[in-house]
Design a protein around this motif. Sequence first.
Motif, PDB file in Angstrom:
ATOM      1  N   LEU A  29       0.824  -1.205   0.000  1.00  0.00           N
ATOM      2  CA  LEU A  29       0.000   0.000   0.000  1.00  0.00           C
ATOM      3  C   LEU A  29       0.857   1.252   0.000  1.00  0.00           C
ATOM      4  O   LEU A  29       0.561   2.229  -0.706  1.00  0.00           O
ATOM      5  N   VAL A  30       1.930   1.258   0.800  1.00  0.00           N
ATOM      6  CA  VAL A  30       2.835   2.415   0.833  1.00  0.00           C
ATOM      7  C   VAL A  30       3.455   2.639  -0.529  1.00  0.00           C
ATOM      8  O   VAL A  30       3.521   3.765  -1.035  1.00  0.00           O
ATOM      9  N   ALA A  31       3.915   1.544  -1.151  1.00  0.00           N
ATOM     10  CA  ALA A  31       4.521   1.653  -2.482  1.00  0.00           C
ATOM     11  C   ALA A  31       3.507   2.152  -3.500  1.00  0.00           C
ATOM     12  O   ALA A  31       3.817   3.017  -4.336  1.00  0.00           O
ATOM     13  N   ALA A  32       2.292   1.602  -3.412  1.00  0.00           N
ATOM     14  CA  ALA A  32       1.254   1.999  -4.368  1.00  0.00           C
ATOM     15  C   ALA A  32       0.900   3.478  -4.209  1.00  0.00           C
ATOM     16  O   ALA A  32       0.768   4.209  -5.208  1.00  0.00           O
ATOM     17  N   VAL A  33       0.747   3.926  -2.962  1.00  0.00           N
ATOM     18  CA  VAL A  33       0.414   5.339  -2.717  1.00  0.00           C
ATOM     19  C   VAL A  33       1.542   6.241  -3.198  1.00  0.00           C
ATOM     20  O   VAL A  33       1.313   7.263  -3.864  1.00  0.00           O
ATOM     21  N   THR A  34       2.776   5.854  -2.880  1.00  0.00           N
ATOM     22  CA  THR A  34       3.923   6.673  -3.281  1.00  0.00           C
ATOM     23  C   THR A  34       4.031   6.762  -4.799  1.00  0.00           C
ATOM     24  O   THR A  34       4.209   7.851  -5.361  1.00  0.00           O
ATOM     25  N   VAL A  35       3.931   5.613  -5.460  1.00  0.00           N
ATOM     26  CA  VAL A  35       4.056   5.590  -6.929  1.00  0.00           C
ATOM     27  C   VAL A  35       2.911   6.374  -7.576  1.00  0.00           C
ATOM     28  O   VAL A  35       3.127   7.163  -8.513  1.00  0.00           O
ATOM     29  N   SER A  36       1.690   6.149  -7.100  1.00  0.00           N
ATOM     30  CA  SER A  36       0.544   6.831  -7.710  1.00  0.00           C
ATOM     31  C   SER A  36       0.609   8.344  -7.485  1.00  0.00           C
ATOM     32  O   SER A  36       0.317   9.134  -8.404  1.00  0.00           O
ATOM     33  N   MET A  37       0.998   8.760  -6.261  1.00  0.00           N
ATOM     34  CA  MET A  37       1.117  10.181  -5.980  1.00  0.00           C
ATOM     35  C   MET A  37       2.239  10.811  -6.795  1.00  0.00           C
ATOM     36  O   MET A  37       2.108  11.942  -7.300  1.00  0.00           O
ATOM     37  N   ALA A  38       3.360  10.067  -6.930  1.00  0.00           N
ATOM     38  CA  ALA A  38       4.469  10.583  -7.745  1.00  0.00           C
ATOM     39  C   ALA A  38       4.034  10.719  -9.193  1.00  0.00           C
ATOM     40  O   ALA A  38       4.310  11.750  -9.855  1.00  0.00           O
ATOM     41  N   ALA A  39       3.333   9.691  -9.695  1.00  0.00           N
ATOM     42  CA  ALA A  39       2.863   9.749 -11.077  1.00  0.00           C
ATOM     43  C   ALA A  39       1.885  10.904 -11.268  1.00  0.00           C
ATOM     44  O   ALA A  39       1.939  11.645 -12.275  1.00  0.00           O
ATOM     45  N   TYR A  40       0.998  11.082 -10.302  1.00  0.00           N
ATOM     46  CA  TYR A  40       0.032  12.176 -10.374  1.00  0.00           C
ATOM     47  C   TYR A  40       0.732  13.533 -10.336  1.00  0.00           C
ATOM     48  O   TYR A  40       0.414  14.439 -11.113  1.00  0.00           O
ATOM     49  N   TYR A  41       1.694  13.673  -9.460  1.00  0.00           N
ATOM     50  CA  TYR A  41       2.406  14.937  -9.286  1.00  0.00           C
ATOM     51  C   TYR A  41       3.196  15.283 -10.545  1.00  0.00           C
ATOM     52  O   TYR A  41       3.111  16.392 -11.079  1.00  0.00           O
ATOM     53  N   TYR A  42       3.975  14.305 -11.047  1.00  0.00           N
ATOM     54  CA  TYR A  42       4.785  14.550 -12.239  1.00  0.00           C
ATOM     55  C   TYR A  42       3.898  14.759 -13.466  1.00  0.00           C
ATOM     56  O   TYR A  42       4.213  15.564 -14.356  1.00  0.00           O
ATOM     57  N   SER A  43       2.782  14.007 -13.529  1.00  0.00           N
ATOM     58  CA  SER A  43       1.876  14.145 -14.663  1.00  0.00           C
ATOM     59  C   SER A  43       1.255  15.535 -14.705  1.00  0.00           C
ATOM     60  O   SER A  43       1.149  16.164 -15.782  1.00  0.00           O
ATOM     61  N   ASN A  44       0.833  16.042 -13.541  1.00  0.00           N
ATOM     62  CA  ASN A  44       0.266  17.394 -13.487  1.00  0.00           C
ATOM     63  C   ASN A  44       1.303  18.431 -13.872  1.00  0.00           C
ATOM     64  O   ASN A  44       1.001  19.417 -14.584  1.00  0.00           O
ATOM     65  N   LEU A  45       2.532  18.222 -13.383  1.00  0.00           N
ATOM     66  CA  LEU A  45       3.592  19.164 -13.720  1.00  0.00           C
ATOM     67  C   LEU A  45       3.864  19.164 -15.227  1.00  0.00           C
ATOM     68  O   LEU A  45       4.016  20.232 -15.860  1.00  0.00           O
ATOM     69  N   ILE A 177       5.714  10.223   4.560  1.00  0.00           N
ATOM     70  CA  ILE A 177       4.419  10.239   5.260  1.00  0.00           C
ATOM     71  C   ILE A 177       3.715   8.898   5.100  1.00  0.00           C
ATOM     72  O   ILE A 177       3.146   8.350   6.057  1.00  0.00           O
ATOM     73  N   ALA A 178       3.772   8.340   3.873  1.00  0.00           N
ATOM     74  CA  ALA A 178       3.126   7.038   3.630  1.00  0.00           C
ATOM     75  C   ALA A 178       3.777   5.940   4.459  1.00  0.00           C
ATOM     76  O   ALA A 178       3.094   5.072   5.033  1.00  0.00           O
ATOM     77  N   ILE A 179       5.119   5.974   4.540  1.00  0.00           N
ATOM     78  CA  ILE A 179       5.832   4.970   5.350  1.00  0.00           C
ATOM     79  C   ILE A 179       5.473   5.121   6.825  1.00  0.00           C
ATOM     80  O   ILE A 179       5.254   4.133   7.539  1.00  0.00           O
ATOM     81  N   ALA A 180       5.426   6.376   7.294  1.00  0.00           N
ATOM     82  CA  ALA A 180       5.075   6.614   8.704  1.00  0.00           C
ATOM     83  C   ALA A 180       3.677   6.099   9.008  1.00  0.00           C
ATOM     84  O   ALA A 180       3.438   5.460  10.049  1.00  0.00           O
ATOM     85  N   VAL A 181       2.738   6.388   8.090  1.00  0.00           N
ATOM     86  CA  VAL A 181       1.365   5.892   8.282  1.00  0.00           C
ATOM     87  C   VAL A 181       1.354   4.363   8.274  1.00  0.00           C
ATOM     88  O   VAL A 181       0.664   3.719   9.076  1.00  0.00           O
ATOM     89  N   GLY A 182       2.166   3.769   7.344  1.00  0.00           N
ATOM     90  CA  GLY A 182       2.241   2.306   7.293  1.00  0.00           C
ATOM     91  C   GLY A 182       2.793   1.716   8.574  1.00  0.00           C
ATOM     92  O   GLY A 182       2.291   0.709   9.083  1.00  0.00           O
ATOM     93  N   LEU A 183       3.839   2.351   9.115  1.00  0.00           N
ATOM     94  CA  LEU A 183       4.428   1.865  10.374  1.00  0.00           C
ATOM     95  C   LEU A 183       3.448   2.002  11.531  1.00  0.00           C
ATOM     96  O   LEU A 183       3.358   1.121  12.396  1.00  0.00           O
ATOM     97  N   LEU A 184       2.720   3.121  11.548  1.00  0.00           N
ATOM     98  CA  LEU A 184       1.702   3.304  12.592  1.00  0.00           C
ATOM     99  C   LEU A 184       0.615   2.240  12.475  1.00  0.00           C
ATOM    100  O   LEU A 184       0.140   1.709  13.492  1.00  0.00           O
ATOM    101  N   PHE A 185       0.249   1.912  11.233  1.00  0.00           N
ATOM    102  CA  PHE A 185      -0.755   0.871  11.017  1.00  0.00           C
ATOM    103  C   PHE A 185      -0.254  -0.482  11.526  1.00  0.00           C
ATOM    104  O   PHE A 185      -0.978  -1.209  12.217  1.00  0.00           O
ATOM    105  N   ILE A 186       1.010  -0.803  11.196  1.00  0.00           N
ATOM    106  CA  ILE A 186       1.590  -2.086  11.650  1.00  0.00           C
ATOM    107  C   ILE A 186       1.667  -2.115  13.166  1.00  0.00           C
ATOM    108  O   ILE A 186       1.337  -3.122  13.814  1.00  0.00           O
TER     109      ILE A 186
END
Length: 473
Positions: A29-45, A177-186
């Motif tokens: 989930l962390v990887a998916a969120v990071t990749v999707s957000m990066a793709a979204y951010y770079y795509s918008n730019l 932030i995604a990793i921190a949320v993931g660690l908090l979830f674990i």
Amino acid sequence: MSKRKKLAGLEKRWLVNNVSIMIVLAAVLVAAVTVSMAAYYYSNLRSGLEAKAKTTTDFFGNYISQSYNEYYQSCIKFAQTFEQKDSLELQFISASGKLVASSYGQWAGKAPATEDISNAISSQQLAHFMGKNPSTGERILAVSSPMIYSNGEVIGVLRYVTSLRNADRQVLLIAVIAIAVGLLFIAFMLFTSSFFIRSIIEPVTQITATAKRIAAGSYGVQIQKQFDDEIGELADTINDMSVKIGQSEKTQAEFISSVSHELRTPLTAISGWGETIMSSEDLSAETRRGMLIILREAKRLTGMVEELLEFTRMQDGRFTLNVEDADLLAEFEDTVFMYGSRLKQEGIELQYDPCEDEIPEIPCDVARMRQVFLNILDNAAKHGGDGKRIDASIAHEDQAIVVRIRDYGPGIPEEELPHVKMKFYKGSSKARGSGIGLAVCEEIVTMHNGTLTLQNAEGGGTLVTISIPTGEE
């Protein structure tokens, strides 16, 4: 701590089967969120730069009808007055790859060799490039838009370039932030699941401890039922088993006690009348031989009856000691010399290694300890008599009196060693007996706060070691 270690397998399975799945799921989930957000951010730019490049290209379409020199002068003037030069670089590149103008003030140089420029010229479409700048090594995003003359010829490229430093920083922040949320979830799942696993481990620990007590002979003990689930059902089953085993053991002990007492009377009569008949001088050789067999077997049966009675006393708590200060060395030597003459008749040599150290008197039950010595010697002759030799010794070692008796027979199979002191256990031995002699011996030694161990001796045979503390300070 030991209980926790014993249940390490259950905890390990829980961690592997559940927590590890949570960790993998969180990582995905962390990887998916990071990749999707990066793709979204770079795509918008990139979309923003492409829209800006298209708008600017359309604006410059008004100058396409001018001469090349006038056109380039317009490009230089536009680059000099470009207002977003703090965040973007505007470049005008000729069709031959020369840098015509730049908002950063670079003139008449070679254009960067990135694929977006050549792609825009060849395809006459917008093209982009995201990666390292070949000249500086900095990560950039570039968008190139072809500038087409009225005759359809590409006369240059309008190119916007921006650094990805801020964008990469934003993507990294999103990843953190995604990793921190993931660690908090674990951590949350581990915290909540610990209550669940504890609700399993603690009852199982109690059940295991009680089951071991039952296996050790504490029949009738009960497990406190805490839950009406599978664990509660297991507790009920073990409790029922414990009660039934306790009842069975009680019935067995009562039966053995009753039979043993019933056998004593006829055995006493057989032995008495046998000795009376043997005293007669009118017996033939064959009759005398038969009477000797009767007396020997009656004596053996009497010994078995006594062992069974001792066993019933152990079971119902009537097995007690008559303790007084005694010279255990003298008692052992008397037993060895008395039994040695008997073994000699059977062709077995009993070698005694006397103790040279002074052995103090200790509080013990002399009759019970003599019973232990006789039983061990009898076992050595019965099971190891084929070796035709038995070694016996007594010593004062480490504030204890240590007796060792070794035979030279075939020894005990390794898989049977842990069980030979169990009641009624005979293993693969073909020797006659009740199988409770060693159990009685261990009970007596234990009641003297001592230990009785059996092991296979080096070179063959069985070594029995009895250690009784002297109580010295």
